[in-house]
Design an enzyme around this catalytic site. Structure first.
Site, short mmCIF file in Angstrom:
data_model
loop_
_atom_site.label_atom_id
_atom_site.label_comp_id
_atom_site.label_asym_id
_atom_site.label_seq_id
_atom_site.Cartn_x
_atom_site.Cartn_y
_atom_site.Cartn_z
N ASP A 81 0.82 -1.21 0.00
CA ASP A 81 0.00 0.00 0.00
C ASP A 81 0.86 1.27 0.00
O ASP A 81 1.92 1.31 0.64
CB ASP A 81 -0.90 -0.02 1.24
CG ASP A 81 -2.07 0.92 1.12
OD1 ASP A 81 -2.59 1.09 0.00
OD2 ASP A 81 -2.50 1.48 2.16
N GLY A 208 -8.66 5.63 4.09
CA GLY A 208 -9.16 6.28 5.29
C GLY A 208 -10.52 5.75 5.70
O GLY A 208 -11.37 6.48 6.20
N THR A 210 -11.56 3.91 8.13
CA THR A 210 -11.95 3.88 9.54
C THR A 210 -12.92 5.00 9.87
O THR A 210 -13.83 4.83 10.69
CB THR A 210 -10.69 3.97 10.43
OG1 THR A 210 -9.93 2.77 10.28
CG2 THR A 210 -11.06 4.13 11.91
N ASN A 229 -10.46 0.27 2.37
CA ASN A 229 -9.28 0.17 3.23
C ASN A 229 -9.61 0.48 4.69
O ASN A 229 -10.24 1.51 4.98
CB ASN A 229 -8.20 1.14 2.76
CG ASN A 229 -7.56 0.74 1.46
OD1 ASN A 229 -8.09 -0.10 0.72
ND2 ASN A 229 -6.43 1.32 1.15
N VAL A 230 -9.15 -0.37 5.58
CA VAL A 230 -9.28 -0.16 7.02
C VAL A 230 -7.94 -0.46 7.68
O VAL A 230 -7.41 -1.57 7.52
CB VAL A 230 -10.37 -1.06 7.64
CG1 VAL A 230 -10.46 -0.83 9.15
CG2 VAL A 230 -11.73 -0.80 6.98
#
Length: 281
Positions: A81, A208, A210, A229-230
């Site tokens: 990533d 981002g 979360t 994505n987490v």
């Protein structure tokens, strides 16, 4: 069972869902994430930063992830990533990663295209998928802070041109989310996302994650997000539980008594997120 980003996102597009991409920081967390995916009967993307990849070792990560994928019967992608360094990207491809992200988002548009094309040519020749980013996501990622003044939302017209000229497999878009945001919820610009989705056919990626509310997860997936994505939520909860247990347990207590409860929390969070990503109306 050890597969590419292109493969799992094609399936996600057919089913109108997103595949969870979870940042791991060590081998223990990796196993918890894959266990969660197995319980949810879905593919999963294991992500590492450049720093984690170098800390654990790329070949070690490839061996462990491919072994766990086979053991648990799960389709797993190993993804590098936010990589900016060509040598590290090439090392990951050569080591057996099945997906890499070239992050040229801070570069001028043409330079981002040129850098991304170079990565695509090398990675695709090895059967490895490529994600790129257009626009700038704010916040902090692996110690790198993006100044709020530098944040730029993705332009739909630029996204269409960028995908056409680079032949990437997935595009990370800037729509108001921030890396490292966990104390509040993100105000997503849905108009921008919807415009990008209308302009391109490639799978879209949200970074981002979360900070995205449960209700907004459904909205962004219906608007083309296929990789979600987490990272911060896993790291924060791992650290909180570990800090609590290391403060309570005696020095001669087996380390697994401090680690296993933190892993259980990680697994619980991943399962919850996956259930949201796949159960779309």
């Amino acid at each position: 069972m050890y597969t590419t980003l292109k493969n799992v996102l094609a399936e996600a597009s057919q089913l109108t869902m997103a595949v969870g991409a979870f940042n791991t920081h060590n081998l223990e967390m990796t196993q918890a994430i894959i266990k969660a995916a197995s319980n949810q009967k879905t593919p999963v993307i294991i992500q590492t930063s450049e720093g984690t990849a170098q800390y654990v070792g790329m070949k070690t990560l490839v061996a462990v992830v491919s072994s766990l994928a086979k053991e648990f019967g799960v389709n797993v992608v190993l993804h590098l990533d936010h990589a900016k360094n060509w040598d590290i990207i090439r090392e990951a491809v050569d080591a057996g990663y099945t997906s890499v992200m070239f992050d040229g988002s801070s570069l001028p548009f043409k330079d981002n295209i040129l850098g991304t094309k170079r990565v695509v040519e090398y990675a695709h020749a090895a059967g490895v998928s490529v994600e790129a980013e257009l626009g700038t996501v704010g916040g902090t990622e692996d110690g790198i802070v993006v100044n709020p003044d530098a944040v730029r939302l993705t332009e739909p017209e630029d996204a269409a041109e960028f995908i056409d000229k680079t032949n990437i497999d997935a595009l990370a878009v800037a729509i108001g989310t921030n890396h490292g945001q966990y104390k509040s919820k993100t105000n997503i610009n849905f108009d921008v996302l919807d415009s990008i989705h209308a302009a391109v056919e490639a799978p879209l990626v949200i970074h981002g994650g979360t900070g995205v509310s449960d209700d907004d997860i459904h909205h962004v997936i219906n608007s083309g997000i296929r990789k979600f994505n987490v990272g911060t939520e896993l790291l924060v909860n791992w650290n909180r539980k570990s800090k609590e247990l290391y403060g309570i347990n005696k020095e001669n207590t087996s380390n697994r008594n401090n680690v296993v409860p933190a892993l259980e929390i990680v697994q619980e969070i991943v399962e919850h997120k996956i259930s949201l990503f796949k159960n779309i109306d």
